[in-house]
Structure formats: C-alpha cells, structure tokens
Design a protein around this motif. Structure first.
Motif, PDB file in Angstrom:
ATOM      1  N   LEU A  55       0.861  -1.110  -0.166  1.00 22.94           N
ATOM      2  CA  LEU A  55       0.207  -0.026  -0.070  1.00 22.94           C
ATOM      3  C   LEU A  55       0.961   1.267  -0.109  1.00 22.94           C
ATOM      4  CD1 LEU A  55      -1.543  -2.100   2.187  1.00 22.94           C
ATOM      5  CD2 LEU A  55      -3.254  -0.683   1.467  1.00 22.94           C
ATOM      6  N   ALA A  56       0.525   2.326  -0.953  1.00 18.80           N
ATOM      7  CA  ALA A  56       1.079   3.702  -0.840  1.00 18.80           C
ATOM      8  C   ALA A  56       0.423   4.250   0.658  1.00 18.80           C
ATOM      9  CB  ALA A  56       0.441   4.326  -1.878  1.00 18.80           C
ATOM     10  N   VAL A  57       1.329   5.658   0.803  1.00 20.03           N
ATOM     11  CA  VAL A  57       1.107   6.211   2.138  1.00 20.03           C
ATOM     12  C   VAL A  57      -0.547   6.703   2.041  1.00 20.03           C
ATOM     13  CG1 VAL A  57       1.702   8.360   1.025  1.00 20.03           C
ATOM     14  CG2 VAL A  57       2.165   8.146   3.296  1.00 20.03           C
ATOM     15  N   ASP A  58      -1.220   6.905   1.143  1.00 14.55           N
ATOM     16  CA  ASP A  58      -2.518   7.204   0.935  1.00 14.55           C
ATOM     17  C   ASP A  58      -3.527   6.034   0.841  1.00 14.55           C
ATOM     18  OD1 ASP A  58      -2.398   6.396  -1.772  1.00 14.55           O
ATOM     19  OD2 ASP A  58      -3.144   7.987  -2.383  1.00 14.55           O
ATOM     20  N   GLY A  59      -2.946   4.997   1.112  1.00 14.51           N
ATOM     21  CA  GLY A  59      -3.690   3.610   1.068  1.00 14.51           C
ATOM     22  C   GLY A  59      -4.059   2.977  -0.130  1.00 14.51           C
ATOM     23  N   THR A  60      -3.652   3.712  -1.322  1.00 17.53           N
ATOM     24  CA  THR A  60      -3.766   3.118  -2.625  1.00 17.53           C
ATOM     25  C   THR A  60      -2.865   1.915  -2.534  1.00 17.53           C
ATOM     26  OG1 THR A  60      -3.999   5.113  -3.887  1.00 17.53           O
ATOM     27  CG2 THR A  60      -3.389   3.392  -5.082  1.00 17.53           C
ATOM     28  N   VAL A  61      -3.487   0.724  -3.405  1.00 15.60           N
ATOM     29  CA  VAL A  61      -2.844  -0.575  -3.259  1.00 15.60           C
ATOM     30  C   VAL A  61      -1.900  -0.524  -4.598  1.00 15.60           C
ATOM     31  CG1 VAL A  61      -3.090  -3.131  -3.658  1.00 15.60           C
ATOM     32  CG2 VAL A  61      -4.845  -1.775  -2.357  1.00 15.60           C
ATOM     33  N   LEU A  62      -0.699  -0.397  -4.321  1.00 13.70           N
ATOM     34  CA  LEU A  62       0.468  -0.294  -5.557  1.00 13.70           C
ATOM     35  C   LEU A  62       0.229  -1.760  -6.398  1.00 13.70           C
ATOM     36  CD1 LEU A  62       3.252   1.506  -3.569  1.00 13.70           C
ATOM     37  CD2 LEU A  62       1.651   2.412  -5.285  1.00 13.70           C
ATOM     38  N   LYS A 194     -12.697  -7.193  -4.242  1.00  7.63           N
ATOM     39  CA  LYS A 194     -11.892  -6.168  -4.038  1.00  7.63           C
ATOM     40  C   LYS A 194     -10.841  -5.987  -5.131  1.00  7.63           C
ATOM     41  CE  LYS A 194      -8.874  -3.784  -0.628  1.00  7.63           C
ATOM     42  NZ  LYS A 194      -8.510  -3.800   0.869  1.00  7.63           N
ATOM     43  N   ALA A 195     -10.284  -7.372  -5.518  1.00  3.33           N
ATOM     44  CA  ALA A 195      -9.377  -7.442  -6.654  1.00  3.33           C
ATOM     45  C   ALA A 195     -10.336  -7.142  -7.835  1.00  3.33           C
ATOM     46  CB  ALA A 195      -9.003  -8.726  -6.755  1.00  3.33           C
ATOM     47  N   ALA A 196     -11.516  -7.376  -8.052  1.00  6.26           N
ATOM     48  CA  ALA A 196     -12.565  -7.223  -9.224  1.00  6.26           C
ATOM     49  C   ALA A 196     -12.686  -5.725  -9.773  1.00  6.26           C
ATOM     50  CB  ALA A 196     -13.589  -8.049  -9.110  1.00  6.26           C
ATOM     51  N   PHE A 201     -12.399  -1.409 -12.795  1.00  4.89           N
ATOM     52  CA  PHE A 201     -12.957  -0.055 -12.584  1.00  4.89           C
ATOM     53  C   PHE A 201     -11.913   0.783 -11.924  1.00  4.89           C
ATOM     54  CE2 PHE A 201     -16.870  -2.611 -12.690  1.00  4.89           C
ATOM     55  CZ  PHE A 201     -17.504  -2.096 -14.017  1.00  4.89           C
ATOM     56  N   GLY A 202     -10.872   0.173 -11.540  1.00  2.00           N
ATOM     57  CA  GLY A 202      -9.850   0.782 -10.709  1.00  2.00           C
ATOM     58  C   GLY A 202     -10.355   1.661  -9.203  1.00  2.00           C
ATOM     59  N   LYS A 203     -11.548   0.983  -8.704  1.00  2.00           N
ATOM     60  CA  LYS A 203     -12.112   1.395  -7.706  1.00  2.00           C
ATOM     61  C   LYS A 203     -12.013   0.241  -6.477  1.00  2.00           C
ATOM     62  CE  LYS A 203     -15.491   4.279  -9.868  1.00  2.00           C
ATOM     63  NZ  LYS A 203     -16.932   4.672  -9.870  1.00  2.00           N
ATOM     64  N   VAL A 266     -18.667   1.417 -18.915  1.00  3.06           N
ATOM     65  CA  VAL A 266     -17.652   2.229 -18.764  1.00  3.06           C
ATOM     66  C   VAL A 266     -16.527   1.562 -17.950  1.00  3.06           C
ATOM     67  CG1 VAL A 266     -16.610   4.353 -18.514  1.00  3.06           C
ATOM     68  CG2 VAL A 266     -18.906   4.252 -19.445  1.00  3.06           C
ATOM     69  N   LEU A 267     -15.209   1.093 -18.474  1.00  2.00           N
ATOM     70  CA  LEU A 267     -14.264   0.288 -17.543  1.00  2.00           C
ATOM     71  C   LEU A 267     -13.090   1.280 -17.559  1.00  2.00           C
ATOM     72  CD1 LEU A 267     -14.287  -3.238 -19.475  1.00  2.00           C
ATOM     73  CD2 LEU A 267     -15.575  -2.528 -17.412  1.00  2.00           C
ATOM     74  N   SER A 268     -12.419   0.911 -16.659  1.00  2.00           N
ATOM     75  CA  SER A 268     -10.913   1.357 -16.309  1.00  2.00           C
ATOM     76  C   SER A 268     -10.221   0.189 -16.020  1.00  2.00           C
ATOM     77  CB  SER A 268     -10.974   2.483 -15.226  1.00  2.00           C
ATOM     78  OG  SER A 268      -9.590   2.852 -14.783  1.00  2.00           O
ATOM     79  N   TYR A 269      -9.954  -0.544 -17.089  1.00  2.00           N
ATOM     80  CA  TYR A 269      -9.534  -2.043 -16.795  1.00  2.00           C
ATOM     81  C   TYR A 269      -8.037  -2.152 -16.790  1.00  2.00           C
ATOM     82  CZ  TYR A 269      -8.549  -6.877 -18.230  1.00  2.00           C
ATOM     83  OH  TYR A 269      -7.893  -8.100 -18.056  1.00  2.00           O
ATOM     84  N   ARG A 270      -7.536  -2.719 -15.830  1.00  2.00           N
ATOM     85  CA  ARG A 270      -6.169  -3.041 -15.799  1.00  2.00           C
ATOM     86  C   ARG A 270      -5.682  -4.453 -15.100  1.00  2.00           C
ATOM     87  NH1 ARG A 270      -3.119   1.382 -11.623  1.00  2.00           N
ATOM     88  NH2 ARG A 270      -4.312  -0.097 -10.151  1.00  2.00           N
ATOM     89  N   SER A 271      -5.164  -5.054 -16.007  1.00  2.00           N
ATOM     90  CA  SER A 271      -5.102  -6.426 -15.572  1.00  2.00           C
ATOM     91  C   SER A 271      -4.044  -6.619 -14.151  1.00  2.00           C
ATOM     92  CB  SER A 271      -4.430  -7.324 -16.669  1.00  2.00           C
ATOM     93  OG  SER A 271      -4.009  -8.613 -16.292  1.00  2.00           O
TER      94      SER A 271
END
Length: 782
Positions: A55-62, A194-196, A201-203, A266-271
C-alpha cells in the motif's frame, strides 16, 4: 392363512430381520458421506490464498504478491448497490432462511424437475451453500460403478447443506455475504470483489455505483462468458438482467431502472497480473530484501559487499524480515498466501509521475533518436569500435542466460543443437514503444537478443529529506519485458556525479566555494605510469585562476584532479562512505572523475544528505507490516546519523545550485522549471555509456540513470549521450509534474535553510576574466 396375508407377513418379517443390518450399513455410509464435512475450527478459519497488499502512503494498493489475486473486504466496505445486486440476483430470500431455502427447493423441484422448465425454475442454492461450495470444494471423483455418480452428487449436496447450516450458525448474515464476495472468481486473475473492483474499474468495492455493481455481480457464475473486456455485448445483457432483478425485488425504482439500463459499460480496466500495477520494480525489490538470508562469506566474491550485507542483516529489520520473524507456530510467512499488508511511504501520485516521466522521455525522445543512429552501425546495436570478440562474448553470455538455452539443455539437447536453434526464425511477441507495448513478429532468437539490447534502460528513485521516505521507485522501462531492477540491483559507472563527494571533503576541511585554484592539468604517478585526466575545459580557460564553484559548475576534470591531489584517494573513499555509499570503492586517482560502479539507490540517498542538512538518512521502504487480521507485525523508522556538518551541507547545496543555474544542468531552467530552488549534478561516462542526473529541492531528492544493458551500446556523440540529454529530462518531467500537482507538499516557494550564524560570502565570480561560460562536459576519461 390366506395367500395375501402370508405375503404381507413375509414382507414385514424380512423388513424386521434386515433392519438392524440396514441401519448399520446406513450408519457406515453416513460416516463416509459426512466424514470430511468442515469442523467448527475449519469454519472459523477457512483456508484461502490471500494476496499480500503493498500500500502507498494514502492507502492506494500499489501492487500485490499473490498466487490468487485475492484481498479481504469487510461487509462495511461493500457498496449498498453491491449488496443489493448480489441478493436480488443470487438469493433473494437470503435474510429469511437459515442456510437452506426449502421454498426455493420446492420451486426447483416443481418447475425444473417435474415440468422440465429449467429456465424459470432457477437455482435452489443459497448464498450460504455457494459459499460452502467455494470454501470446501465438492468431491468430483468418479468410479466405474453404475449409478455411483448420482450417489456422489447426493452426498455432495448433503455435505453442502450441512456446511451451509454450520456457516449460518457460526457467522452473521453480514459475515457470510462478505465472505462470499471475497471467494468469488471474477476472471482476469481477480479473486474476490476487491481485486475485481480494482481490475475492472480502478475502484474499491465501497466506490462502486449501481451499474458497476450489477456488472460484477452478473459475472459471478460465468466470469469468462460475461467478461466485459472479452464479451462486451454479453456482459451488457447480463448486467441489465441483474438490474432487472434489482428492480423486480424493490432495490431499484422503475425510474432508476429505466435510466441506468440505457447506460453503456465504462471500464477502467487494468489486468492484475505480476507484471502490472504501480511500482512493479518496487514490489519485486521488497520481496528480494524481505526474503534475504543471513549472509555467508562463501557466497561473496568481495569482502566489502559481504560486510555491507552483514551490517544490513544486523541493523536493518526489513532485510531478511521473513527469516527473522516467524509465525506463532514457528513457520515462515508466505507473501503469496498469508494476506499481509505492507504499508510503504511511496506516494502513489509521485510514483505515477515517475513512471510517466521515464516512459515519456524514452519512448518519445531518446529511443527514436537512438534507433535512427543505429541504422549507421556496422554491427548494431554495438558501437562500431567494439571488437568482434567482445560482441561474440556478450552474445554467448546472453544465449546462456536465456530460457531457450536452459530449457533445451534440460531436455538433453547438445551444445551444437542449441546454438543452431538461435538462428532459426520463430514467431514471437517482443516489446515495443507503442500503444500496446508489444509487437508480434518473426525473427531469430539471436536477432531478438540484439533487438532487446538496443533498448535504453533507466532507473529512478525519489526520496524525502529528513525522513528518508522513498516516494517513488522505477527500476526500468517496462517490468513485463525488462525484469532487472536498475535502482537497487544494477551498478553502473557514475561519472561526474561522484565529484560532489570530493568537493564535500574539501568543504569539510575548510575550503569554500569562492576559493580559487589554478585551472591546469594534474598528473598522478601510478606505479611506473603517469596518468593525467583529460581536460574537459575550453582552451581559453586553461591556466586561469578559477573558483571551486566554477570547477563544479563546469564539471572540470582539472579541478577535481587538483582536489584529489590535496586529499588523496583513500580520503575520498572514506568521505564517500560517510555520505552513504556502501559498495566497495577502489582508492585510485581516477575515482575523482567517476570510475566507480554504484547503484542508483545509494547515489540518491548519499545526495539526500545535502538537503537533509548533513544528516545521512537510510532510505525507508516500509512503514509497517500487518497480518490479515490487522495485527501489527513490525514497524520501521528512519535510521539517521550525522555525516557532515550543517555548514558543509549548505556549502554543497550552494555549489550544486550553480550547476543547475549556469552549468551542465542548465537545461532544467531553460526547458522545465524556472523559479524553484534546485541543486544537482549531471554525469556522463566513457563513450556516453551512462547518463546521470541527481537533483534535489528542499523537500525532495531524485536521481536518474539511463543507459543500455551493455556498455558497448551507446550514443556516438556527447550531445545526445550526455547526462544532460539522457537522464536530466526524466528528472525535469517528473519534478515539473510534482510541482504542478500542488497536493504533494513540494512547492515553488520551498527554500534551503541557511545554517544559524552562517556568514560566508558565496556570491563569487568564476574565472579571473570570464564569468560567462556555457561549455564543459563531464565525461570520465581513463
């Protein structure tokens, strides 16, 4: 006795006679059927492979370490629309039954079995039963006994019912729902909601809106068929079916349904595979560091490297963490399965900007220019003056390191067969700087080796002064195709970026930036030879008295050699180590112009000592580590020590601000950033094999290296292959993005702190009669 009564009597006689035996057999069969039903202990801790999150410092999963890309999500972290969609679609009576929905079973029996209408009959499995099936998979083994399949199916169904009831008794409805969402496979390597949500969607699950929730819920039963990337039309129909179910059971009004059902996907797809996500090199580095074993002298060819790693083992709690910290049961933690959370100081935005800067400069500027130059090479990608024997040695080593060589050797192929296979054209996918980051082509494996060696690589790290927090880490151009980490693994010749360490020695010993020395060549007696660093100054500057500030601003080899004569190689080595360089350095005169090989990470952390006011701070990669239940397993704090005085550090800041304002790094001012206090130094090595720039503002230090995999692959001219053209633009693009962001704590108003009581005059001229100069290169010459 009548015949009818006699038959009735015999029937009951045999029933009574065989009842005990039948009861015994039934008991034995029951034991066989239900022996492997999960115990209460297993239900308390169902086994599943949980991904370790970085996790990044703001909680984002790197990124994650995983076998199955699965992370745990609580009920409160699920959006309401997600909860409504799953209940409406999969188990509308979820909150009314106790694991088995007999009303649904009756519906299935009547419509599906008796009437043969399976479509309207629906399914009879509750969410609890589906969860039981996911956590404790059914026995699918078949035997040759006629009818045994149906017996196994019936047995599986009974096990599933009993497990579902157990789940209902041991967990709340909220816990069952969240457990279910955590176990579902959504395709695209996404296990759990969570992974899905992040993949498509990047969310996070809590951020999903109604149509996004409906889409993901629609994928539950057939993740490939309803994958919106592969089958968008089928996915849209399925999503709208889920919306229809939500409308049917009162979770959506008619107005809501009519409007949402018309929306496109509308996707924000990232494998989410091991090659994707932010900071893949950082993740890979963490795994290497945390998995390190206690150093053994026999594993090292160099005593200094062994000593440095031994010190890390003793002093750095992160180094070898997996081997130093065991579970309560004495086993090692598994980064791929145990669902740890590794909290890092990496800033997600800075990381994104750093990766964008590397890709932008290499793909749009540097690599296209280098490719045009390659057209005129006699034996591309190698320089024209590279001996054929050297080229063949490089190619031979590359073949031996390849998967093709290793696999064929394991299969028993002869050396001759292996060598011939490298000249046979094959269809392959290779990296390219285009939209897809690859091209499909046909070439021989030997040509593919040369193709990959023609790509320029890069390494970049950004660190925060005072804290040592690593804010960004980019180990290469593209992790999928170039796995080698150029920040911490790679060691490359540093060129003139080492000169500030020699000037630091001078400042610490009483020199000032305005002290003047004669700009003349310096010679050193080395055994029976005499070595004189080649002058990098214009002829009209030779023989003049110049300030030390002028010497560093113009990266003059003459002035660096002068300082080396004053203090000697060993004193420079000692100062370099004091500033934070850990790797072995040969105490030779050529060190003053950059003959040493040093990793980017060590160079950046050493430079960070200057904006840190003379305090060396070890780079900090991790803040804390938690287990899957949130228990803190380890915390990490910066390790600091005073390296040089605050006055010396400030004098070096002043010297390197001159490099940026009017020296070899002046391109920063002309092209990227104007009114911000910046100090730094460029570096270029022999034949332009390595280009460097390390610079810092009062609140952020960053360094960049650029070069090819092999030193024999390089630009022909200094104009293109110098550090100011190869590495500096990446730094400029990155820092410009950071400053323009406005939310990262780095601003144009930041100023370097002047030490208390500092009274030296630093506004000095350069040479005796020439203060306007624009030349000087900073190459290292043998």
């Amino acid at each position: 006795m009548k015949i009818k009564d006699k038959k009735k009597f015999l029937k009951w006689f045999w029933i009574i006679a065989f009842s005990p035996l039948a009861l015994i057999l039934l008991c034995l069969l029951s034991v066989g059927i239900f022996a492997d039903i999960p115990s209460f202990e297993e239900l308390e801790d169902p086994k599943s492979n949980l991904a370790t999150q970085i996790l990044a410092v703001d909680g984002t999963v790197l990124n994650t370490f995983h076998i199955e890309n699965r992370s745990y999500t609580t009920f409160d972290e699920l959006s309401q629309s997600l909860k409504d969609a799953i209940v409406a679609t999969e188990d509308v009576r979820f909150y009314k039954h106790s694991g088995i929905d007999f009303r649904s079973l009756a519906r299935v029996a009547v419509k599906s079995v008796l009437l043969g209408n399976r479509r309207s009959g629906g399914g009879g499995s509750t969410l609890s039963q589906q969860l039981a099936k996911s956590l404790f998979p059914r026995d699918t083994a078949e035997s040759g006994i006629p009818g045994a399949k149906y017996f196994v199916l019936a047995g599986n169904k009974f096990k599933e019912w009993i497990t579902a009831v157990k789940l209902e008794r041991n967990y709340t409805k909220k816990e069952i729902l969240s457990m279910y969402m955590n176990t579902v496979f959504f395709g695209s390597n996404a296990y759990g909601i969570k992974a899905a949500a992040n993949t498509f969607f990047g969310k996070s699950p809590s951020e999903l809106n109604i149509e996004e929730s409906a889409l993901l819920v629609g994928m539950v039963n057939m993740p490939t068929r309803y994958n919106p990337v592969r089958n968008p039309d089928k996915a849209l129909l399925r999503r709208n079916h889920v919306l229809g179910q939500m409308n049917k059971y009162g979770y959506l009004s008619d107005i809501q349904y009519d409007s949402i059902v018309k929306l496109p996907i509308v996707l924000s797809y990232r494998s989410q595979d091991h090659n994707s996500g932010l900071a893949p090199y950082f993740r890979d580095m963490l795994k290497r560091v945390m998995s390190a074993k206690e150093p053994k002298r026999s594993s090292y060819s160099n005593a200094a490297d062994y000593s440095a790693d031994s010190l890390l083992w003793e002093e750095d709690p992160l180094y070898g963490w997996l081997n130093k910290n065991l579970k309560p049961d004495g086993t090692r933690y598994n980064l791929d399965k145990d669902g740890l959370k590794i909290y890092t100081p990496v800033n997600a935005k800075m990381q994104q900007y750093a990766e964008e800067a590397v890709a932008e400069h290499l793909s749009k500027d540097l690599q296209p220019v280098f490719n045009r130059e390659l057209r005129w090479k006699n034996n591309k990608p190698f320089a024209n003056d590279t001996p054929k024997a050297v080229i063949e040695s490089i190619m031979k080593q590359a073949r031996r390191w390849s998967d093709r060589y290793r696999n064929m050797k394991e299969e028993g192929a002869s050396a001759e067969e292996i060598e011939k296979s490298f000249d046979v054209p094959v269809r392959m996918r290779v990296f390219a700087w285009n939209e897809n980051k690859y091209i499909d082509t046909t070439m021989t494996p030997n040509d593919s080796i040369r193709y990959y060696k023609s790509f320029l690589r890069a390494g970049m790290m950004a660190i925060e002064p005072q804290t040592g927090y690593v804010r960004a880490y980019v180990g290469g151009a593209n992790y999928r195709y170039f796995k080698y980490d150029q920040v911490k693994q790679g060691k490359r010749q540093v060129g003139s970026t080492i000169k500030p360490f020699l000037y630091t020695l001078a400042m610490q010993e009483g020199y000032t930036p305005c002290d003047k020395v004669a700009n003349v060549p310096q010679s050193f007696v080395i055994g029976e030879d005499i070595w004189t660093p080649k002058s990098t100054d214009k002829p009209e500057w030779i023989g003049k008295m110049v300030t030390l500030k002028w010497g560093l601003t113009k990266s003059s080899n003459n002035i660096s050699a002068y300082l080396m004569r004053q203090f000697g190689p060993q004193a420079m080595v000692d100062m370099t180590h004091t500033l934070g360089i850990k790797c072995w350095l040969d105490p030779v005169p050529s060190l003053c112009v950059g003959s040493a090989d040093v990793p980017v990470e060590q160079m950046v952390s050493a430079y960070n000592t200057f904006p840190s006011r003379g305090v060396y701070v070890e780079p900090l990669f991790v803040l804390r580590i938690e287990d899957k239940n949130g228990n803190v397993l380890g915390t990490f704090t910066p390790r600091k020590r005073e390296a040089v005085s605050e006055k010396t550090a400030y004098l070096m800041v002043n010297l390197m601000m001159g490099v940026v304002n009017e020296g070899t790094a002046a391109r920063i001012r002309s092209k990227y950033i104007r009114d911000v206090q910046i100090a730094g130094k460029t570096g270029t090595t022999n034949d332009q094999s390595d280009g460097w720039f390390i610079g810092y503002t009062p609140k952020l230090t960053a360094g960049v290296w650029v070069g090819a995999e092999d030193r024999q692959v390089h630009f022909s001219s200094l104009a293109l292959g110098g550090g100011s053209n190869m590495a500096l633009p990446i730094w400029g693009i990155f820092m410009k993005k950071v400053l323009e962001d406005g939310t990262l704590g780095v601003t144009q108003y930041d100023k370097f702190a002047v030490p208390q009581g500092f009274d030296l005059q630093l506004n000095c001229t350069g040479a005796d009669s020439d203060t306007e100069d624009t030349g000087g290169d900073d190459r290292f010459f043998d």
